[in-house]
Scaffold this motif. Sequence first.
Motif, short mmCIF file in Angstrom:
data_model
loop_
_atom_site.label_atom_id
_atom_site.label_comp_id
_atom_site.label_asym_id
_atom_site.label_seq_id
_atom_site.Cartn_x
_atom_site.Cartn_y
_atom_site.Cartn_z
N TRP A 12 -3.15 -0.34 0.86
CA TRP A 12 -1.77 -0.33 0.37
C TRP A 12 -0.90 -1.38 1.06
O TRP A 12 0.02 -1.92 0.44
CB TRP A 12 -1.15 1.06 0.51
CG TRP A 12 -0.93 1.52 1.92
CD1 TRP A 12 -1.82 2.16 2.72
CD2 TRP A 12 0.25 1.34 2.70
NE1 TRP A 12 -1.27 2.41 3.95
CE2 TRP A 12 0.01 1.92 3.97
CE3 TRP A 12 1.50 0.76 2.44
CZ2 TRP A 12 0.97 1.91 4.98
CZ3 TRP A 12 2.45 0.77 3.45
CH2 TRP A 12 2.19 1.33 4.70
N LYS A 13 -1.17 -1.70 2.32
CA LYS A 13 -0.34 -2.70 3.02
C LYS A 13 -0.50 -4.09 2.42
O LYS A 13 0.46 -4.86 2.34
CB LYS A 13 -0.67 -2.72 4.51
CG LYS A 13 -0.17 -1.51 5.25
CD LYS A 13 -0.50 -1.58 6.73
CE LYS A 13 -0.04 -0.34 7.46
NZ LYS A 13 -0.36 -0.37 8.89
N ARG A 16 1.42 -3.95 -0.88
CA ARG A 16 2.84 -3.93 -0.57
C ARG A 16 3.35 -5.32 -0.23
O ARG A 16 4.38 -5.75 -0.75
CB ARG A 16 3.10 -2.98 0.61
CG ARG A 16 4.54 -2.96 1.08
CD ARG A 16 4.68 -2.13 2.37
NE ARG A 16 6.04 -2.13 2.83
CZ ARG A 16 6.55 -3.08 3.63
NH1 ARG A 16 5.82 -4.08 4.06
NH2 ARG A 16 7.82 -3.01 4.00
N ARG A 43 7.79 3.53 0.84
CA ARG A 43 7.07 4.58 1.56
C ARG A 43 5.57 4.43 1.34
O ARG A 43 5.12 4.14 0.23
CB ARG A 43 7.49 5.97 1.05
CG ARG A 43 8.95 6.30 1.25
CD ARG A 43 9.30 7.69 0.73
NE ARG A 43 8.66 8.08 -0.51
CZ ARG A 43 9.10 7.76 -1.74
NH1 ARG A 43 10.18 7.02 -1.88
NH2 ARG A 43 8.46 8.18 -2.81
N GLU A 44 4.82 4.66 2.39
CA GLU A 44 3.36 4.56 2.29
C GLU A 44 2.82 5.38 1.13
O GLU A 44 1.97 4.90 0.36
CB GLU A 44 2.70 5.03 3.60
CG GLU A 44 1.19 5.01 3.55
CD GLU A 44 0.53 5.46 4.85
OE1 GLU A 44 -0.68 5.77 4.79
OE2 GLU A 44 1.20 5.48 5.90
N TRP A 47 3.25 3.59 -2.18
CA TRP A 47 2.33 2.45 -2.35
C TRP A 47 0.92 2.94 -2.62
O TRP A 47 0.22 2.38 -3.47
CB TRP A 47 2.38 1.55 -1.12
CG TRP A 47 3.69 0.86 -0.97
CD1 TRP A 47 4.65 1.12 -0.04
CD2 TRP A 47 4.20 -0.21 -1.77
NE1 TRP A 47 5.73 0.27 -0.21
CE2 TRP A 47 5.47 -0.55 -1.28
CE3 TRP A 47 3.71 -0.92 -2.87
CZ2 TRP A 47 6.26 -1.56 -1.82
CZ3 TRP A 47 4.48 -1.93 -3.42
CH2 TRP A 47 5.75 -2.23 -2.90
N ARG A 48 0.49 3.97 -1.92
CA ARG A 48 -0.84 4.54 -2.16
C ARG A 48 -0.93 5.09 -3.59
O ARG A 48 -1.94 4.91 -4.27
CB ARG A 48 -1.16 5.64 -1.15
CG ARG A 48 -1.51 5.12 0.22
CD ARG A 48 -1.84 6.29 1.17
NE ARG A 48 -2.19 5.85 2.48
CZ ARG A 48 -3.42 5.49 2.86
NH1 ARG A 48 -4.41 5.53 2.00
NH2 ARG A 48 -3.65 5.10 4.09
#
Length: 174
Positions: A12-13, A16, A43-44, A47-48
């Motif tokens: 996800w990073k 993002r 928010r993580e 994104w996930r």
Amino acid sequence: MIATRVLTTDDWKIWRELRLAALTEAPYAFGSRLADWQGDGDREERWRDRLAIPGSYNLVVTVDGQPVGMASGVPAGEDGVAELISMYVAPAGRGRGVGDVLIAAVERWARDRGAHTLRLAVAEGNHHAIALYRRAGFGDTGERGDLMADGVRHEQIMAKALEPGADVAPGPRD
């Protein structure tokens, strides 16, 4: 060297970073706004969740290990149809065939899922993207898509018929 990488929710990073760069560098090209993905929207979990869309195929293209392009394929909710969404090529990847690689990968994914049509929505007036899609064999369907975040322009819907078993090779450089 150009390489593709299929992403999982654990990546996800990477997604993002590219998505925020896309919304910063080319806000005119997307229905989403940067502000929607910042602050409380950054928010993580969100994104996930984006990478966990059921049946989706999310990838990045790297040049010499640096992520420079992204795209997703998603089921369209209609039998035999898939959609190409969230496509972006960063300035460092432009003119190197990154767009062609992304489109070819999503086409292969769609064909492998049994799709006979690949559709996409592109912002009216995004001439560079429209030219890339036309070179890749997409045509204008005549349909108007959603209203863009600017409240003025609409998305233009384009589609391409996928031949079963056809091998999709990257075309001319974007």
